[in-house]
Scaffold this active site. Structure first.
Site, mmCIF file in Angstrom:
data_model
loop_
_atom_site.group_PDB
_atom_site.id
_atom_site.type_symbol
_atom_site.label_atom_id
_atom_site.label_comp_id
_atom_site.label_asym_id
_atom_site.label_seq_id
_atom_site.Cartn_x
_atom_site.Cartn_y
_atom_site.Cartn_z
ATOM 1 N NE ARG A 273 -3.498 2.691 2.251
ATOM 2 C CZ ARG A 273 -4.286 3.229 1.309
ATOM 3 N NH1 ARG A 273 -4.538 2.554 0.206
ATOM 4 N NH2 ARG A 273 -4.807 4.425 1.437
ATOM 5 C CB VAL A 274 1.668 3.991 -2.195
ATOM 6 C CG1 VAL A 274 2.949 3.291 -2.580
ATOM 7 C CG2 VAL A 274 0.632 3.764 -3.270
ATOM 8 C CG HIS A 275 -1.715 5.524 4.028
ATOM 9 N ND1 HIS A 275 -2.988 5.007 4.031
ATOM 10 C CD2 HIS A 275 -1.722 6.521 4.951
ATOM 11 C CE1 HIS A 275 -3.736 5.654 4.924
ATOM 12 N NE2 HIS A 275 -2.984 6.580 5.482
ATOM 13 C CD GLU A 277 1.433 13.555 7.559
ATOM 14 O OE1 GLU A 277 1.944 14.200 6.624
ATOM 15 O OE2 GLU A 277 1.800 13.665 8.735
ATOM 16 C CB CYS A 278 -5.068 11.173 6.638
ATOM 17 S SG CYS A 278 -6.611 11.784 7.330
ATOM 18 N NE ARG A 322 -8.594 14.939 -1.252
ATOM 19 C CZ ARG A 322 -9.713 15.631 -1.329
ATOM 20 N NH1 ARG A 322 -9.770 16.754 -1.961
ATOM 21 N NH2 ARG A 322 -10.795 15.160 -0.773
ATOM 22 C CG ASP A 360 -5.524 15.010 -4.622
ATOM 23 O OD1 ASP A 360 -4.406 15.224 -4.119
ATOM 24 O OD2 ASP A 360 -6.152 13.956 -4.465
ATOM 25 N NE ARG A 362 -3.830 12.790 -2.329
ATOM 26 C CZ ARG A 362 -4.689 11.797 -2.136
ATOM 27 N NH1 ARG A 362 -4.380 10.808 -1.343
ATOM 28 N NH2 ARG A 362 -5.852 11.801 -2.744
ATOM 29 C CB SER A 384 -4.303 1.564 -3.498
ATOM 30 O OG SER A 384 -4.720 2.805 -4.036
#
Ligand SMILES: [Zn+2]
Length: 449
Positions: A273-275, A277-278, A322, A360, A362, A384
């Site tokens: 998984r490429v996540h 940050e939140c 984002r 967005d 990102r 994802s």
């Protein structure tokens, strides 16, 4: 009204008068006394390089020696061969520590016993200028690769560190109690700890390659970086010979479940998984989005994969909200929930765009560099639903076999707004694309609820 008592003292601590227009500011008194005049920008050496100067970085060279070290030290200007300083955004804290007198400017890192716990690479991607443009592939092994220069007094710092850890997540423990997961004594221990190799990566941008990824000219990229940081890095526009920039942004953290050497073996099943940050959800469990449920679900999938002889990888990127930042994100939350009709999926992106100007920020263009650094050629299970991430990964030459979506029962009720809006916008590869009526009907909680 009387003046606050402290005001005269504040005024007295300021210089009586500023410098006359057009003259350089007076030397700043530091904790150790005056530090001399300030140079606003460096100058290319032109012709023969100065004795002791670090050679220019040759990005993508066939070995570390010919590529040369990345030197962002502030100790010796002639040693520097990049724009910016180390540690991303934390370079500002270093400046504060020096200003406050708590850190000696001359301090150099003692790298004894800091070498990586696991060997990553080298991989062919390390020597391909276009496949990695936003990190230094040799960043973890500078103490070895540039031993001679370090011994000769050049301040060369690692931009990547690799270590070991145990991670304990309540979701994993709950899965064990529910019988979904079982300890194996190797990847997952009886007490619910998962054994991981983790790596921290600081950004190192090769500007010509970054510009090509974004389809703009290097000059346009340099100018925009210079202007949009309020002129923070004049060398972006005065030193076209310096091609590497250490940007003041966060980097990535990798969590690897299983043997890191298997990551580059396409014959070993890789769950990944490429996540992005939140903080609100990842750390504090806010229910307005699916970030933490997705992250912990992915960790669960990675543990399962590693237990079956595969390897798992979580790439965690510091791109809060984002990449708009948390202030913007919270402003958008208020705008979403206060608008006429309340928070609804059909207005989800509109509200972000009203505040931020874009939906967005990102941009996944640089994300695959981390996967390339690890030598990954095939991801068997990508946890994802994002098409943007999938497209960036496959465009970088990595095969993706299967995409794994979040189980419905893990989506918090208030996060349906986000999910439906993203489905309608084509963010996701799976799930029924909702019509206008369903979008308008998908509502989140009100602010006071
Ligand atoms: Zn979130």
């Amino acid at each position: 009204m009387t003046e606050p008592a402290a005001a005269p003292e504040i005024a007295a601590s300021r210089p009586a008068a500023g410098p006359a227009p057009g003259t350089a500011p007076a030397p700043m008194p530091g904790p150790a006394g005056p530090v001399g005049h300030i140079r606003l920008t460096s100058h290319p050496s032109g012709g023969a390089p100065m004795a002791g100067a670090t050679p220019p970085v040759v990005w993508g060279a066939p070995d570390a020696a010919r590529r040369g070290p990345i030197v962002g030290t502030t100790l010796n200007r002639s040693h520097r061969n990049v724009i910016g300083t180390h540690s991303g955004s934390y370079g500002i804290y270093r400046a504060l520590a020096v200003a406050a007198g708590s850190l000696k400017k001359a301090h150099r890192a003692d790298l004894t016993d800091t070498s990586p716990t696991d060997i990553i690479g080298p991989h062919p991607s390390w020597f391909d200028a276009e496949r990695i443009v936003s990190l230094d592939p040799f960043g973890a092994i500078v103490a070895d690769a540039f031993r001679e220069q370090i011994a000769a007094g050049v301040d060369i710092r690692p931009t990547i560190a690799v270590t070991q850890a145990h991670i304990e997540l309540p979701e994993v423990k709950a899965a064990m109690q529910a019988g979904r997961m079982k300890a194996d004594g190797k990847v997952l221990l009886e007490n619910g700890s998962a054994v991981v190799t983790k790596a921290a990566i600081e950004p190192v941008w090769w500007l010509p390659g970054v510009a090509r990824r974004f389809g703009c000219s290097e000059a346009a990229l340099r100018r925009s970086l210079f202007e949009e940081t309020g002129g923070m890095y004049p060398e972006l526009v005065t030193r076209s010979d310096l091609e590497v920039f250490l940007p003041p942004i966060g980097g990535q953290t990798l969590y690897i479940l299983g043997d890191p050497r298997h990551l580059s073996d396409p014959g070993v099943t890789l769950t990944c998984r490429v996540h992005d940050e939140c903080n609100g959800s990842d750390v504090f469990g806010s229910d307005i989005c699916t970030c933490r449920p997705y992250l912990t679900h992915a960790i669960e999938e990675c543990i399962h994969g590693a237990q079956k002889g595969g390897v798992g990888l979580i790439v965690y990127s510091r791109k809060e909200g984002r990449a708009l930042g948390e202030v913007t994100k919270f402003l958008v939350y208020n705008a979403r929930k206060r608008q006429v009709g309340g928070d609804s999926a059909d207005k989800y992106f509109l509200r972000t765009e009203c505040v931020a100007g874009v939906q967005d920020m990102r941009f996944q263009e640089l994300m695959p560099d981390t996967l390339q650094w690890l030598g990954i050629r095939k991801i068997h299970r990508l946890v994802s639903m994002s098409n943007v991430k999938y497209d960036a990964i496959t465009r970088s030459g990595i095969e993706v076999v299967e995409r794994v979506s979040i189980p419905e029962e893990l989506v918090p009720a208030d996060a349906r707004v986000e999910i439906e809006a993203k489905l309608a916008a084509g963010y996701f590869s799976v799930g029924e694309v909702p019509g206008a009526e369903k979008l308008a009907q998908t509502k989140g909680r009100g602010l006071g609820d």
